[in-house]
Write an enzyme that holds these catalytic residues in place. Structure first.
Site, PDB file in Angstrom:
ATOM      1  N   LYS A  14       0.823  -1.211   0.000  1.00 42.47           N
ATOM      2  CA  LYS A  14       0.000   0.000   0.000  1.00 42.47           C
ATOM      3  C   LYS A  14       0.866   1.273   0.000  1.00 42.47           C
ATOM      4  O   LYS A  14       0.604   2.189  -0.760  1.00 42.47           O
ATOM      5  CB  LYS A  14      -0.928   0.022   1.227  1.00 42.47           C
ATOM      6  CG  LYS A  14      -1.886  -1.162   1.300  1.00 42.47           C
ATOM      7  CD  LYS A  14      -2.846  -1.031   2.474  1.00 42.47           C
ATOM      8  CE  LYS A  14      -2.198  -1.110   3.833  1.00 42.47           C
ATOM      9  NZ  LYS A  14      -1.779  -2.458   4.262  1.00 42.47           N
ATOM     10  N   ARG A  89      -9.759   0.208   8.409  1.00 35.30           N
ATOM     11  CA  ARG A  89      -9.319  -1.153   8.697  1.00 35.30           C
ATOM     12  C   ARG A  89     -10.421  -1.980   9.347  1.00 35.30           C
ATOM     13  O   ARG A  89     -10.223  -3.157   9.635  1.00 35.30           O
ATOM     14  CB  ARG A  89      -8.130  -1.101   9.659  1.00 35.30           C
ATOM     15  CG  ARG A  89      -6.777  -1.243   8.992  1.00 35.30           C
ATOM     16  CD  ARG A  89      -5.733  -1.150  10.108  1.00 35.30           C
ATOM     17  NE  ARG A  89      -4.505  -1.801   9.769  1.00 35.30           N
ATOM     18  CZ  ARG A  89      -3.470  -1.198   9.178  1.00 35.30           C
ATOM     19  NH1 ARG A  89      -3.544   0.054   8.840  1.00 35.30           N
ATOM     20  NH2 ARG A  89      -2.370  -1.867   8.947  1.00 35.30           N
ATOM     21  N   ARG A 128      11.514  -6.893   5.291  1.00 35.02           N
ATOM     22  CA  ARG A 128      11.439  -5.471   5.615  1.00 35.02           C
ATOM     23  C   ARG A 128      11.958  -5.235   7.032  1.00 35.02           C
ATOM     24  O   ARG A 128      12.614  -4.235   7.297  1.00 35.02           O
ATOM     25  CB  ARG A 128       9.991  -4.981   5.475  1.00 35.02           C
ATOM     26  CG  ARG A 128       9.840  -3.474   5.664  1.00 35.02           C
ATOM     27  CD  ARG A 128       8.441  -2.989   5.316  1.00 35.02           C
ATOM     28  NE  ARG A 128       7.509  -3.219   6.405  1.00 35.02           N
ATOM     29  CZ  ARG A 128       6.205  -2.929   6.341  1.00 35.02           C
ATOM     30  NH1 ARG A 128       5.690  -2.423   5.236  1.00 35.02           N
ATOM     31  NH2 ARG A 128       5.425  -3.157   7.366  1.00 35.02           N
ATOM     32  N   ARG A 134      11.151  -1.259  12.319  1.00 34.47           N
ATOM     33  CA  ARG A 134       9.795  -1.289  12.881  1.00 34.47           C
ATOM     34  C   ARG A 134       9.661  -2.447  13.859  1.00 34.47           C
ATOM     35  O   ARG A 134       9.867  -3.606  13.501  1.00 34.47           O
ATOM     36  CB  ARG A 134       8.758  -1.408  11.753  1.00 34.47           C
ATOM     37  CG  ARG A 134       8.374  -0.059  11.183  1.00 34.47           C
ATOM     38  CD  ARG A 134       7.379  -0.172  10.078  1.00 34.47           C
ATOM     39  NE  ARG A 134       6.160  -0.885  10.442  1.00 34.47           N
ATOM     40  CZ  ARG A 134       5.071  -0.919   9.677  1.00 34.47           C
ATOM     41  NH1 ARG A 134       5.058  -0.278   8.525  1.00 34.47           N
ATOM     42  NH2 ARG A 134       4.020  -1.580  10.075  1.00 34.47           N
ATOM     43  N   ARG A 145      -0.581  -9.695  13.181  1.00 31.68           N
ATOM     44  CA  ARG A 145      -1.149  -8.669  12.283  1.00 31.68           C
ATOM     45  C   ARG A 145      -1.956  -9.313  11.158  1.00 31.68           C
ATOM     46  O   ARG A 145      -3.012  -8.812  10.769  1.00 31.68           O
ATOM     47  CB  ARG A 145      -0.030  -7.788  11.713  1.00 31.68           C
ATOM     48  CG  ARG A 145       0.478  -6.784  12.742  1.00 31.68           C
ATOM     49  CD  ARG A 145       1.891  -6.337  12.434  1.00 31.68           C
ATOM     50  NE  ARG A 145       2.000  -5.613  11.187  1.00 31.68           N
ATOM     51  CZ  ARG A 145       3.157  -5.470  10.519  1.00 31.68           C
ATOM     52  NH1 ARG A 145       4.262  -6.006  10.973  1.00 31.68           N
ATOM     53  NH2 ARG A 145       3.173  -4.792   9.397  1.00 31.68           N
TER      54      ARG A 145
HETATM   55  P1  ATP Z   1       1.626  -1.957   4.915  1.00 29.25           P
HETATM   56  O1  ATP Z   1       2.857  -2.778   5.087  1.00 29.25           O
HETATM   57  O2  ATP Z   1       0.799  -2.437   3.747  1.00 29.25           O
HETATM   58  O3  ATP Z   1       1.923  -0.513   4.829  1.00 29.25           O
HETATM   59  P2  ATP Z   1       1.069  -2.412   7.736  1.00 29.25           P
HETATM   60  O4  ATP Z   1      -0.091  -3.129   8.360  1.00 29.25           O
HETATM   61  O5  ATP Z   1       2.378  -3.064   7.839  1.00 29.25           O
HETATM   62  O6  ATP Z   1       0.696  -2.147   6.220  1.00 29.25           O
HETATM   63  P3  ATP Z   1       0.637   0.239   8.842  1.00 29.25           P
HETATM   64  O7  ATP Z   1      -0.496   0.565   7.968  1.00 29.25           O
HETATM   65  O8  ATP Z   1       1.791   1.129   8.851  1.00 29.25           O
HETATM   66  O9  ATP Z   1       1.339  -1.120   8.500  1.00 29.25           O
HETATM   67  O10 ATP Z   1       0.041   0.065  10.338  1.00 29.25           O
HETATM   68  C1  ATP Z   1       0.848  -0.318  11.438  1.00 29.25           C
HETATM   69  C2  ATP Z   1       0.001  -0.487  12.698  1.00 29.25           C
HETATM   70  O11 ATP Z   1      -0.647   0.762  13.036  1.00 29.25           O
HETATM   71  C3  ATP Z   1      -1.155  -1.490  12.582  1.00 29.25           C
HETATM   72  O12 ATP Z   1      -0.751  -2.815  12.814  1.00 29.25           O
HETATM   73  C4  ATP Z   1      -2.116  -0.948  13.681  1.00 29.25           C
HETATM   74  O13 ATP Z   1      -1.723  -1.329  14.961  1.00 29.25           O
HETATM   75  C5  ATP Z   1      -1.955   0.560  13.577  1.00 29.25           C
HETATM   76  N1  ATP Z   1      -2.964   1.147  12.664  1.00 29.25           N
HETATM   77  C6  ATP Z   1      -2.704   1.765  11.469  1.00 29.25           C
HETATM   78  N2  ATP Z   1      -3.853   2.170  10.889  1.00 29.25           N
HETATM   79  C7  ATP Z   1      -4.864   1.808  11.721  1.00 29.25           C
HETATM   80  C8  ATP Z   1      -6.282   1.916  11.691  1.00 29.25           C
HETATM   81  N3  ATP Z   1      -6.912   2.471  10.651  1.00 29.25           N
HETATM   82  N4  ATP Z   1      -7.004   1.419  12.726  1.00 29.25           N
HETATM   83  C9  ATP Z   1      -6.389   0.859  13.775  1.00 29.25           C
HETATM   84  N5  ATP Z   1      -5.073   0.711  13.869  1.00 29.25           N
HETATM   85  C10 ATP Z   1      -4.288   1.171  12.868  1.00 29.25           C
HETATM   86 MG    MG Z   2       2.308   1.186   5.206  1.00 31.88          MG
END
Ligand code: ATP
Ligand code: MG
Length: 189
Positions: A14, A89, A128, A134, A145
């Site tokens: 994303k 989400r 990653r 992270r 996750r």
């Molecule tokens: P990607 O790798 O595709 O960018 P990701 O799940 O690794 O997705 P982020 O979108 O950066 O990473 O989100 C990291 C964390 O932040 C999530 O696991 C969650 O705990 C929190 N988070 C982010 N967006 C939301 C949301 N809309 N609602 C609740 N928690 C969120």
């Molecule tokens: Mg992201």
């Protein structure tokens, strides 16, 4: 003005695809994950709350996320378009986004779903984790996750389908090909 939701599992690309869309269309980018990580870095009260959930691979409570989203969005106006990355989400978040945009006389233009299988996601996130710094990019948290994604977030795909806004694109292969497929959807709107 276009409001694009980019949707997919953790590690589906994303953020990467959002950057390509920003470069092409000049849209603004709201990544809720980036917003939360900035709060953690700045050691704010919100950051401390966010960290307690993120470290366990869990979602931040909807009410808190919805407030953050609305203020972030308003700070970006006026603009050509906004890409929502990592929000919504949950179904309550999707309903809140619809309501928030309706209040501003607009709505979601399209939801773009990146489809990637779990084995590829795990491999990408573990990789990653070697350089991202992270705390949530470790094997145990990645599994949590993905579990949260399948239980709480994936049902949203059907929700957007019913809204007539869902567009699914294969999220593996060359970055440029994936981007071209996303652009084709946006250009048709
Ligand atoms: P990607 O790798 O595709 O960018 P990701 O799940 O690794 O997705 P982020 O979108 O950066 O990473 O989100 C990291 C964390 O932040 C999530 O696991 C969650 O705990 C929190 N988070 C982010 N967006 C939301 C949301 N809309 N609602 C609740 N928690 C969120
Ligand atoms: Mg992201």
């Amino acid at each position: 003005m276009k409001n694009i939701v980019i949707f997919g599992a953790p590690g589906s690309g994303k953020g990467t695809q959002s950057d390509l869309l920003v470069a092409k269309y000049g849209f603004k980018h709201i990544s809720t994950g980036d917003v939360l990580r900035a709060e953690i870095k700045n050691e704010t009260e919100l950051g401390a709350t966010a960290k307690s959930f993120i470290d366990k691979g869990q979602l931040i409570p909807d009410s808190l996320m919805i407030d953050i989203l609305a203020s972030t969005y308003d700070a970006m106006l006026p603009c050509e378009g906004v890409i929502f990355d990592g929000f919504p989400r949950t179904i309550p978040q999707a309903e809140a986004l619809k309501e928030m945009l309706a209040k501003r006389n607009t709505g979601v233009t399209a939801m773009l779903e990146l489809e990637v299988e779990d084995t590829v996601l795990i491999e990408r996130l573990v990789n990653r984790g070697k350089t991202s710094g992270r705390a949530d990019d470790n094997e145990e948290t990645i599994k949590a996750r993905l579990d949260v994604y399948h239980k709480q977030t994936a049902p949203l795909a059907e929700w957007y389908e019913k809204e007539g806004l869902r567009n699914t694109v294969k999220g593996t292969g060359a970055l440029e090909e994936i981007s071209a497929a996303l652009c084709a959807v946006i250009d048709a709107k």
